[in-house]
Design an enzyme around this catalytic site. Structure first.
Site, short mmCIF file in Angstrom:
data_model
loop_
_atom_site.label_atom_id
_atom_site.label_comp_id
_atom_site.label_asym_id
_atom_site.label_seq_id
_atom_site.Cartn_x
_atom_site.Cartn_y
_atom_site.Cartn_z
CD GLU A 99 100.87 56.38 51.34
OE1 GLU A 99 100.55 57.41 51.97
OE2 GLU A 99 100.15 55.35 51.28
CD GLU A 103 104.96 60.24 58.86
OE1 GLU A 103 103.86 60.41 58.30
OE2 GLU A 103 105.53 61.14 59.50
CD GLU A 128 96.53 56.55 56.80
OE1 GLU A 128 95.99 56.31 55.71
OE2 GLU A 128 97.77 56.77 56.91
#
Length: 820
Positions: free
Chosen positions: A22, A93, A100
């Site tokens: 994602e 990423e 996160e």
């Protein structure tokens, strides 16, 4: 765009890969290779975007100004046609995914969720780590897994037209929107309609177990879970919603009311959540979450025993059709008079529904209660057995020698056996307490849906702003009839100044206790009204009791009468005082546990002249008694002032009747304006440079926060609107490059944000970074680097506007921010 593929399809050797995929779709495509092209385009045209990965689907959404929809769709469509998935972007990423995860690391709810996954049976689809983090992804690489190859294989297997559902909401004609979609999404690969299927053998969890999880916060939570079959095909009957309504009810006769009366619980909720694994094709997980008091923590097994008494009551009384009809009526009313929601949220909701419901019920499926099926409810009720129950207790009160560790969050937990004799007792309780019974019929379900504006002559010149229709020493009322939306709803807001409520630390705490006890006293009536979509909010704002009633207007005056009558006469009891005081103490202990909230708190502590510190309040609270509160309440209610705003489906006469309800309940002296508390904000002197350096409250917290606040000036006069526009314009210009530099390129932290702040009508602007990797000192340097880049960009890009005064002022504020 909703894709029928989620974290349950993660390869076991690379957990979190669906979530990582994602993230990678945002990192450029063949047609738009710049990693920041999509976000930059949206930001330049008043838009924003986001995405999320659930158990069985992944959803991507954006919003943008109408005239730029096609350009945004062109960039968006490439996510699903030709993403680049560049190696160098993957390396960065991975850090974003890890940041996160670190955001959630100290969250008790997420820790419990992962413990439930960790302790599920080996080989079950739920036995996974769906978050993903640096360790799970890097470990996969070290085991010889080619992450890029795996991502591209997942993309090839699942990101095709057969599993995609697209919703586009725009102002253009439907034919034109369809033409754009066909043109831009034509190259999406075709594929079969079959969604991933999961093999399930045996139960999710072993029976007869109790898990105790050590909490981060000072909480006591009992969570009971029962595994139900997948009920996606039973959405027209919604048997789980019927049972959730009864088990989660808060009126007299309910489990909540019963536990509250015993002083064991402060809140209870029940049902099948819409989130994650709780509503999947594998199973539905029905949860009951009970927040316990200190006394309730000692009575956990008794609490569970009473839950099974209530379940036995439901077996004996049989399902009641009148209860289903109430739910059916409210579902229909909620749908018929649904209010518009943010369009990107609505698009996401509809895209998810396209994966679940047939075409005719994509919009209506969540609301519908079409068929009464008593046998179906009986069948589902049969799954609520001790053998099918999982028990979790989350608390800081955690003592055991046999401690185990959940590997991803590092949580401490113990596993206990439930005795066979207790399981037998719960299976068939010998008695049912007489206090437990079904709820009464709901008196707040509306009947009158007439629209007041339909019979009124509206003067367009007086339509835009509320007007003052009552201005007396005791009260001031503002009114605006809704002639735009024409729904049978109203919003009423009242601020009630209470005498001496914020005079000093003691009065502030006593007022807080009083308002919490008042909410506690009102809970049953407020809950009943909320089921009928008539909501109530009771809160404290400095020396004011804030009261809001909003929803269907038909029964609003009836509810207000009841609320004010109780508020006027109510006096707390010793039992409830002890419970509420304990709850306030627990709330104060848990304050500022999250670094982002802590930084905001510290800013307000500096800015506000009247500010009572959490630790000071906690120390003072311990010595306050019921007699202190009882002595304080008459003085608190002896002088008041009420200011109200009534907007919606109400006539002026109805609003004046509402003012009379206040008058009949509060025959007290009006409070003059000089006695009302007025919040004051410190004005920073020119060149001020205040620094607060404070340690995180939770010593296990891995995140640090840097917040830079720039005070601008007070909101005064006609120039305030222009100034507000300039600040918002500044925000639009700097937000995306600020995020791109510090979050996307430098991976400083998962949270990189900036936004205007209005503190008691004083304008300011904040830059904020939260990082689990870098200290605030490092962040300051990087923030300054970002400012320099932004200043270069600001000087390089021309701004054309005939109003040189606005441009000069805007440039001034750019320089003020950057020069600091």
């Amino acid at each position: 765009m909703c894709v029928g593929f989620g974290s349950l399809s993660d390869p076991p050797e690379a957990q979190g890969l669906a979530h990582f995929l994602e993230h990678m779709l945002f990192m450029g495509s063949t047609e738009f290779p710049d990693e920041n092209e999509y976000d930059s385009y949206l930001s330049k045209h008043g838009g924003s975007s986001n995405a999320y990965t659930e158990a069985e689907h992944s959803c991507y959404h954006f919003e943008v100004e109408r005239e730029f929809l096609k350009g945004a769709l062109r960039r968006f469509s490439q996510f699903f046609i030709s993403p680049l998935v560049k190696l160098e972007a993957m390396e960065r990423e991975v850090l974003a995914v890890d940041s996160e995860f670190n955001q959630a690391l100290q969250n008790d709810s997420f820790r419990l969720q992962q413990l439930q996954c960790h302790t599920s049976e080996h080989g079950h689809p739920f036995n996974t780590f769906s978050w993903g983090n640096k360790k799970s992804l890097v470990d996969a690489v070290e085991k010889g897994i080619d992450l890029r190859k795996q991502i591209l294989e997942l993309y090839k297997d699942y990101y095709h037209g057969g599993l995609m559902k697209l919703v586009v909401i725009g102002g253009e004609p439907l034919d034109l929107l369809q033409q754009w979609v066909v043109e831009l999404f034509l190259d999406v690969r075709q594929g079969s309609l079959g969604r991933p299927e999961f093999t399930v053998e045996g139960p999710v969890w072993r029976a007869g177990k109790l898990y105790r999880l050590q909490a981060v916060k000072d909480v006591h939570i009992l969570e009971l879970r029962w595994t139900l079959p997948c009920l996606l095909q039973e959405y027209l009957k919604k048997p789980e919603a019927y049972l959730a309504h009864l088990l989660g009810h808060e009126g007299k006769g309910s489990l909540h009311y019963f536990f509250k009366a015993k002083g064991w619980a402060t809140s209870l909720s029940a049902g099948v959540s819409d989130d994650g694994m709780q509503r999947s094709s594998v199973a539905y997980i029905f949860s009951m979450s009970i927040h316990l008091t200190d006394s309730g923590l000692e009575k956990i097994l008794d609490v569970i025993g009473y839950v099974y008494q209530y379940l036995k009551l439901l077996h004996l009384l049989s399902p009641q059709e009148w209860i289903f009809k109430e739910l059916q009526e409210m579902g229909n009313l909620d749908f018929r008079f649904a209010e518009e929601e943010p369009q990107d949220d609505y698009a996401s909701e509809l895209a998810e529904n396209l994966l679940v419901y047939p075409a005719e019920h994509v919009i209506y499926g969540d609301y519908v209660f079409e068929f009464w099926d008593e046998e179906m409810i009986r069948k589902i009720l049969g799954f609520f057995t001790p053998e099918n129950m999982r028990i979790d207790v989350v608390s800081k009160s955690f003592k055991s020698q046999d401690v185990k560790y959940e590997p991803w969050f590092g949580s401490h937990y113990v596993e206990e056996e439930i005795s066979p004799s207790l399981m037998e007792l719960w299976r068939d309780p010998p008695d049912i307490d007489v206090s437990l019974h079904l709820p009464l019929k709901n008196e707040f379900i509306p009947c009158d849906f007439s629209i007041r504006a339909d019979n009124m002559q509206i003067d367009p010149a007086n339509e835009s702003l509320p007007v003052c229709i009552l201005d007396e020493p005791l009260m001031k009322f503002w009114y605006k009839l809704d002639s735009t939306f024409k729904l049978p709803r109203a919003n009423t807001y009242f601020q009630i100044n209470l005498k001496g409520a914020y005079l000093n630390l003691k009065s502030c705490l006593l007022t807080e206790l009083y308002i919490h006890l008042l909410k506690d006293e009102l809970n049953e009536i407020i809950y009943q009204a909320s089921v009928a979509k008539l909501e109530t909010s009771v809160a404290m704002y400095s020396d004011k009791l804030g009261l809001k009633l909003y929803g269907f207007n038909d029964k609003l005056p009836v509810l207000l009468c009841t609320v004010l009558a109780i508020a006027n006469s109510f006096l707390p009891t010793n039992d409830r005082f002890k419970v509420i005081k304990e709850n306030v103490e627990r709330t104060l202990k848990n304050a500022n546990m999250k670094p982002l909230r802590h930084s905001s708190y510290l800013r307000l502590q500096i800015l506000c002249k009247s500010f009572y510190d959490v630790d000071e309040k906690l120390a003072f609270l311990k010595d306050l008694s019921l007699s202190d509160l009882k002595a304080f309440i008459p003085e608190l209610r002896s002088q008041i002032h009420i200011e109200g705003l009534c907007h919606g489906n109400l006539l002026e006469k109805e609003v004046l009747d509402i003012s009379n309800i206040f008058k009949s309940n509060f025959s007290v002296q009006p409070m003059p304006v000089t006695m009302r508390h007025r919040e004051q904000v410190i004005c920073f002197p020119s060149g001020a440079n205040f620094v607060r350096d404070v340690s995180v409250k939770n010593k296990s917290e891995t995140n640090s926060v840097l917040e830079l606040y720039f005070q601008i000036e007070p909101e005064v006069g006609v120039e305030a609107v222009k100034l507000k526009a300039l600040i918002d314009l500044f925000d639009e210009i700097v937000e995306e490059p600020h995020y791109n530099q510090l979050r996307t390129k430098e991976q400083l932290g998962y949270v990189v944000q900036c936004s205007p702040r209005v503190t008691y009508r004083v304008y300011g602007f904040c830059f904020c970074i939260q990082s689990s990797k870098y200290s605030p000192v490092w962040e300051v340097g990087k923030q300054q680097h970002s400012f320099n880049l932004l200043r270069t960009r600001g000087n390089a890009e021309s701004v054309t506007d005939q109003n040189t005064g606005i441009i000069d002022l805007f440039t001034l504020y750019l320089n003020v921010v950057f020069d600091h």
